[in-house]
Motif scaffolding. Structure first.
Motif, PDB file in Angstrom:
ATOM      1  N   LEU A 101       0.828  -1.207   0.000  1.00 29.02           N
ATOM      2  CA  LEU A 101       0.000   0.000   0.000  1.00 29.02           C
ATOM      3  C   LEU A 101       0.864   1.259   0.000  1.00 29.02           C
ATOM      4  CD1 LEU A 101      -2.729   1.461   0.291  1.00 29.02           C
ATOM      5  CD2 LEU A 101      -2.594   1.018   2.760  1.00 29.02           C
ATOM      6  N   PHE A 102       1.920   1.249   0.817  1.00 29.47           N
ATOM      7  CA  PHE A 102       2.800   2.422   0.941  1.00 29.47           C
ATOM      8  C   PHE A 102       4.159   2.116   0.317  1.00 29.47           C
ATOM      9  CE2 PHE A 102       0.031   2.393   4.808  1.00 29.47           C
ATOM     10  CZ  PHE A 102      -0.752   3.478   4.474  1.00 29.47           C
ATOM     11  N   ASP A 103       4.141   1.666  -0.937  1.00 28.63           N
ATOM     12  CA  ASP A 103       5.377   1.172  -1.559  1.00 28.63           C
ATOM     13  C   ASP A 103       6.433   2.254  -1.771  1.00 28.63           C
ATOM     14  OD1 ASP A 103       3.858   2.430  -3.485  1.00 28.63           O
ATOM     15  OD2 ASP A 103       4.406   1.058  -5.100  1.00 28.63           O
ATOM     16  N   GLU A 104       6.038   3.523  -1.751  1.00 29.97           N
ATOM     17  CA  GLU A 104       7.024   4.601  -1.948  1.00 29.97           C
ATOM     18  C   GLU A 104       7.376   5.301  -0.639  1.00 29.97           C
ATOM     19  OE1 GLU A 104       5.630   7.229  -4.957  1.00 29.97           O
ATOM     20  OE2 GLU A 104       5.519   5.676  -6.503  1.00 29.97           O
ATOM     21  N   ILE A 105       6.952   4.703   0.480  1.00 30.61           N
ATOM     22  CA  ILE A 105       7.213   5.287   1.807  1.00 30.61           C
ATOM     23  C   ILE A 105       8.039   4.308   2.631  1.00 30.61           C
ATOM     24  CG2 ILE A 105       6.148   6.115   3.954  1.00 30.61           C
ATOM     25  CD1 ILE A 105       3.681   6.871   2.257  1.00 30.61           C
ATOM     26  N   ASP A 106       9.086   4.801   3.255  1.00 30.15           N
ATOM     27  CA  ASP A 106       9.926   3.971   4.125  1.00 30.15           C
ATOM     28  C   ASP A 106       9.255   3.880   5.500  1.00 30.15           C
ATOM     29  OD1 ASP A 106      11.849   2.796   5.754  1.00 30.15           O
ATOM     30  OD2 ASP A 106      13.526   3.801   4.764  1.00 30.15           O
ATOM     31  N   LEU A 107       8.457   2.840   5.691  1.00 27.93           N
ATOM     32  CA  LEU A 107       7.675   2.713   6.928  1.00 27.93           C
ATOM     33  C   LEU A 107       8.566   2.545   8.154  1.00 27.93           C
ATOM     34  CD1 LEU A 107       4.790   0.413   5.640  1.00 27.93           C
ATOM     35  CD2 LEU A 107       4.657   2.854   6.163  1.00 27.93           C
ATOM     36  N   GLU A 108       9.630   1.787   8.013  1.00 24.56           N
ATOM     37  CA  GLU A 108      10.545   1.576   9.145  1.00 24.56           C
ATOM     38  C   GLU A 108      11.161   2.901   9.585  1.00 24.56           C
ATOM     39  OE1 GLU A 108      10.900  -1.071  10.804  1.00 24.56           O
ATOM     40  OE2 GLU A 108      10.187  -2.712   9.504  1.00 24.56           O
ATOM     41  N   ASN A 109      11.581   3.693   8.617  1.00 24.05           N
ATOM     42  CA  ASN A 109      12.168   5.001   8.918  1.00 24.05           C
ATOM     43  C   ASN A 109      11.136   5.930   9.561  1.00 24.05           C
ATOM     44  OD1 ASN A 109      14.427   6.967   8.653  1.00 24.05           O
ATOM     45  ND2 ASN A 109      12.988   7.999   7.288  1.00 24.05           N
ATOM     46  N   LEU A 110       9.903   5.836   9.104  1.00 22.31           N
ATOM     47  CA  LEU A 110       8.825   6.648   9.659  1.00 22.31           C
ATOM     48  C   LEU A 110       8.570   6.270  11.121  1.00 22.31           C
ATOM     49  CD1 LEU A 110       6.954   8.877   8.584  1.00 22.31           C
ATOM     50  CD2 LEU A 110       5.259   7.107   8.085  1.00 22.31           C
ATOM     51  N   ALA A 111       8.557   4.960  11.410  1.00 27.75           N
ATOM     52  CA  ALA A 111       8.355   4.502  12.786  1.00 27.75           C
ATOM     53  C   ALA A 111       9.499   4.942  13.686  1.00 27.75           C
ATOM     54  CB  ALA A 111       8.233   2.967  12.815  1.00 27.75           C
ATOM     55  N   THR A 112      10.714   4.919  13.151  1.00 24.26           N
ATOM     56  CA  THR A 112      11.881   5.367  13.923  1.00 24.26           C
ATOM     57  C   THR A 112      11.772   6.852  14.241  1.00 24.26           C
ATOM     58  OG1 THR A 112      13.278   3.685  12.879  1.00 24.26           O
ATOM     59  CG2 THR A 112      14.395   5.551  13.911  1.00 24.26           C
ATOM     60  N   ALA A 113      11.291   7.630  13.286  1.00 23.85           N
ATOM     61  CA  ALA A 113      11.128   9.076  13.499  1.00 23.85           C
ATOM     62  C   ALA A 113      10.096   9.350  14.588  1.00 23.85           C
ATOM     63  CB  ALA A 113      10.720   9.753  12.194  1.00 23.85           C
ATOM     64  N   VAL A 114       8.981   8.621  14.565  1.00 23.29           N
ATOM     65  CA  VAL A 114       7.945   8.795  15.590  1.00 23.29           C
ATOM     66  C   VAL A 114       8.507   8.453  16.968  1.00 23.29           C
ATOM     67  CG1 VAL A 114       5.742   7.931  16.463  1.00 23.29           C
ATOM     68  CG2 VAL A 114       6.008   8.428  14.024  1.00 23.29           C
ATOM     69  N   ALA A 115       9.259   7.357  17.049  1.00 26.16           N
ATOM     70  CA  ALA A 115       9.861   6.958  18.333  1.00 26.16           C
ATOM     71  C   ALA A 115      10.882   7.985  18.803  1.00 26.16           C
ATOM     72  CB  ALA A 115      10.516   5.586  18.193  1.00 26.16           C
ATOM     73  N   SER A 116      11.553   8.640  17.854  1.00 26.88           N
ATOM     74  CA  SER A 116      12.565   9.630  18.206  1.00 26.88           C
ATOM     75  C   SER A 116      11.943  10.911  18.750  1.00 26.88           C
ATOM     76  CB  SER A 116      13.421   9.946  16.968  1.00 26.88           C
ATOM     77  OG  SER A 116      14.335  10.990  17.236  1.00 26.88           O
TER      78      SER A 116
END
Length: 635
Positions: A187-202
C-alpha cells in the motif's frame, strides 16, 4: 512482459495449449472477439523481436509458433501469474484488491482493466462492486461510473482516508505492532515505513509520551496515509481542531512534520496538520489538563464510585489505581468522543461474556450521571469503562501469599491491558502477582528485573524469562497457556522439594557400588532419615536386579515402612563407578521411599522417564559443580 495483464494471460494460455479459439478467449476474459483480435495483433508486434508469432488456423483457433524462442519469457510470466493467484486466493482477497485499486487510482478504471487485474469475469466483478457500494455507504462514499470510461470512488477525503485505515490495514494479526506486513508495504510502496516509525519513536520517545504500542503503530499508519494522499495532491475538507495543544507535544509534532516534509518534498497545509493532530491525540494518553477539567473529572469519578457503592454495595472508593485509570480514560476519551464516534470496541463481546457484573456496574454508572449524559455513551464506550471496574474488583480479591512475579507487555493500550490484568487476577490470584504493565516500546528500553514470567500480546524472542504470548482477541486461549506453564512449574517444584543440599555429594574418588551404597546409608542414618537395616535392603535389591538404567544413571532404592517422608540422595562421581559387569554410571539417585508416599515417588519416576530419553540433560546433570547448579540443570 507485455503492456498489460490480459496480454500476458493470453500469451500464457497459447504457450500452454496448442490451439485456442477467439470465442473461448473472449468468454474467459469477458471481452469481445474484436478486442481479442486487437490483442493478438499487439502481441505479434511484441513477439517479432523473439522471432515468434501467433497465427490463426481455420476451425482450430490461434496457435503460437516458435515456442522455444519465448521459453524464458513464458517462465517469467508464469511466475508472475502464480504469484498473483496466490495473493488473490479468496473472494475477500479480490474484493480487498478491488477496493485498493479504486481508492488509489487517480482516474476512472475500466471494467476490462479491473477484470484483468483481479482475474475475474464481468459478472463477478459487478457483484464485487455491489458489495463495495454497501461497505462504502457507511462512510458516505460512492462508487461513481462514467459510460465507456470506468469506475471511481468519490466523497470526502477524510472518509477515503478512514476507509484506507479501516479496510486496507489488517490490525488483528499478531505482529501488527512489531513489524510491517506485506500488504502495508504494498500500500505504501514509496514510503519507508521503518524510517517513519523510527522518526515517531525519536520525537515521541516512550519514556516521555504515554502512547500504547498499538496506538503508536496506528499513528505511523496515519502519517503514511497523509504522506500518500498529500503526495498525490489530495486536499482535505475543513477539519476541526478539537484540542488545546500542550507546548511540549506541539514542539515534538512540528519537528516530526518538518522532517517528513523535507524527506518527501511535500508541504502539510493547516487542514492536513489538524487531521494529524487529531489522530495523534486520539492515540496519546494525555497527562496535561487544565485545573478545572482535572477537578471536574475527579468529581465525576468519585460520584460514580459512590453511586456504585450505595446502589450495589460494591466499594471501590479507596482504589487509587482505579481512580487514576479512570482519570486518564475520561480526560482523553471524552474530548475525542466526536472524532471517534464510529469507533468500535473490538473487545466488547469478550467483556460482556467474561465481566458481565463489571459491565452492569458500568451501565449503572453512566446512566446515573448527568455529566456523562451529554456524551451519549454507547455499549462500546461502556465496555472500556467496564474493563477498569473489572480490574478493580479483581484487585479486591487478591490473596497475600507467595506468588510468581509477572510483567505484562501490552501494545493495545490501557483498556486491553486492564482486561488482561483482570482475567489473570480472576483466574490466578493465588499464583501470580502482576508487578507492572508496560508497552512494547518501554520494554525495549531496558531488561526486566525481578520478574518470573512475562505475558505479552506481542511476539518476543530470545528472552531468558519464560514468555507466554497471548492474542488480545482470544485471551481465553492465553489463559490456558498460562495454566499449562503453571502446571509444569508445579511439577518442577514438587520434584525439587525431594532434594536437599545436605543429601548432595560430588566426589572424584574411585569407589565401588556396594561401598558407595553403604556410605550413603550411613549418612541417611545419621540424619535420621532411615533406620538401621535400610542399607541392607538396598543392597539386596541390587543383587536381585541392578538399578543402572542408562550409561550414566543408577537409582538404588528401597521402600521402608519406617521412613516418614521420601528423600533422594544425589551422588555425582567424576570417575565412572562399575555398577554391574562392565556397565558404569556417574549419577546416583538413592531413593529412601516412604511406604505411603506414592505421590512423590510417582513425580520422580515421571521425571525419570523423560530424563532417560534425554542424553544432553543427563550430561548437564553430571557436569554440575554444586547443589544450585544441579537444581538448575534438572529441566
Amino acid at each position: 512482459m507485455f503492456a498489460h495483464k490480459r496480454l500476458n494471460q493470453i500469451f500464457h494460455r497459447l504457450y500452454i495449449e496448442k490451439n485456442c479459439s477467439s470465442g473461448i478467449l473472449a468468454t474467459e476474459f469477458s471481452v469481445s472477439e474484436r478486442t481479442i483480435r486487437n490483442d493478438i495483433t499487439e502481441l505479434n508486434t511484441d513477439l517479432k523481436k523473439y522471432q515468434a508469432k501467433i497465427i490463426s488456423r481455420r476451425n482450430l483457433g490461434y496457435e503460437l509458433l516458435q515456442k522455444e524462442n519465448v521459453k524464458q519469457l513464458f517462465s517469467e510470466i508464469d511466475k508472475q501469474i502464480i504469484s498473483s493467484n496466490q495473493q488473490l486466493e479468496t473472494s475477500e482477497d479480490r474484493i480487498r484488491q478491488l477496493l485498493l485499486l479504486l481508492l488509489l487510482s487517480e482516474h476512472e478504471l475500466s471494467l476490462d482493466e479491473l477484470c484483468t487485474t483481479i482475474f475475474v469475469g464481468r459478472t463477478t466483478l459487478l457483484g464485487y462492486l455491489r458489495q463495495l457500494r454497501l461497505l462504502l455507504a457507511s462512510y458516505n462514499l460512492k462508487i461513481t461510473s462514467k459510460m465507456n470510461i470506468g469506475y471511481k470512488i468519490s466523497g470526502d477525503e477524510s472518509a477515503i482516508r478512514q476507509v484506507i485505515s479501516d479496510q486496507l490495514i489488517e490490525k488483528n494479526f499478531e505482529s501488527y505492532i512489531s513489524q510491517f506486513s506485506a500488504s502495508e508495504k504494498e500500500l505504501f510502496d514509496e514510503i519507508d515505513l521503518e524510517n517513519l516509525a523510527t522518526a515517531v519513536a525519536s520525537y515521541f520517545p516512550p519514556n516521555q509520551f504515554r502512547i500504547s504500542d498499538y496506538n503508536r503503530k496506528n499513528f505511523v499508519i496515519h502519517l503514511a496515509i497523509s504522506i500518500l494522499r498529500t503526495t498525490k495532491k489530495h486536499k482535505l475538507e475543513t477539519i476541526s481542531n478539537f484540542f488545546t495543544i500542550d507546548k511540549k507535544i506541539q514542539s515534538a509534532m512540528d519537528e516530526l512534520l518538518s522532517t517528513i516534509e523535507n524527506d518527501y518534498q511535500i508541504t502539510f497545509d493547516l487542514q492536513e496538520r489538524y487531521w494529524l493532530y487529531n489522530h495523534l491525540f486520539s492515540d496519546l494518553q494525555q497527562e496535561v489538563h487544565s485545573n478545572s477539567q482535572t477537578t471536574k473529572i475527579y468529581q465525576f469519578i468519585d460520584q460514580m464510585l459512590l453511586e456504585i457503592n450505595e446502589i450495589i454495595g460494591e466499594n471501590l472508593l479507596q482504589d487509587e489505581i482505579l481512580r487514576q485509570d479512570l482519570f486518564v480514560h475520561f480526560s482523553s476519551y471524552l474530548s475525542l468522543k466526536e472524532l471517534l464516534k464510529n469507533k468500535k470496541n473490538p473487545l466488547l463481546p469478550e467483556i460482556k461474556k467474561n465481566f458481565s457484573y463489571a459491565f452492569e456496574l458500568a451501565v449503572l454508572a453512566t446512566n446515573n450521571s448527568k455529566w456523562l449524559s451529554e456524551f451519549e455513551f454507547t455499549e462500546d464506550d461502556i465496555g472500556y469503562l467496564a474493563l477498569h471496574i473489572a480490574a478493580a474488583i479483581e484487585r479486591k480479591k487478591e490473596l497475600s501469599i507467595h506468588k510468581k512475579r509477572v510483567l505484562i507487555i501490552c501494545g493495545q493500550g490501557v483498556s486491553t491491558s486492564r482486561l488482561i490484568e483482570a482475567m489473570i487476577k480472576k483466574r490466578f490470584s493465588d499464583k501470580l502477582e502482576i508487578v507492572d504493565i508496560i508497552s512494547y516500546a518501554t520494554f525495549q528500553l531496558s531488561e526486566p528485573q525481578n520478574v518470573n514470567l512475562i505475558i505479552s500480546t506481542i511476539p518476543l524472542q530470545n528472552q531468558q524469562i519464560p514468555i507466554v504470548q497471548i492474542d488480545f482477541l482470544d485471551i481465553k486461549q492465553g489463559m490456558e497457556k498460562i495454566d499449562e506453564i503453571l502446571a509444569i512449574e508445579e511439577k518442577h517444584l514438587a520434584l525439587t522439594k525431594l532434594f536437599d543440599a545436605s543429601m548432595f555429594v560430588i566426589n572424584n574418588q574411585k569407589t565401588t557400588r556396594d561401598t558407595l551404597i553403604n556410605s550413603i546409608g550411613n549418612i541417611l542414618e545419621e540424619q535420621e532419615v532411615v533406620n538401621i537395616g535400610f542399607t541392607k535392603k538396598v543392597l539386596e535389591r541390587e543383587h536381585i536386579a541392578p538399578t543402572n538404567i542408562t550409561d550414566l544413571i543408577a537409582i538404588p532404592h528401597a521402600i521402608d515402612a519406617n521412613i516418614k517422608q521420601t528423600k533422594i540422595f544425589v551422588y555425582i562421581s567424576q570417575s565412572p563407578i562399575i555398577w554391574r559387569d562392565d556397565k558404569t554410571v556417574k549419577i546416583i539417585f538413592l531413593l529412601a521411599v516412604a511406604e505411603e508416599d506414592k505421590e512423590n515417588l510417582h513425580t520422580f519416576f515421571e521425571y525419570l522417564s523423560d530424563l532417560v530419553e534425554n542424553k544432553k540433560l543427563q550430561q548437564k546433570i553430571g557436569n554440575s559443580q554444586n547443589f544450585e547448579m544441579f537444581l538448575s540443570s534438572l529441566f
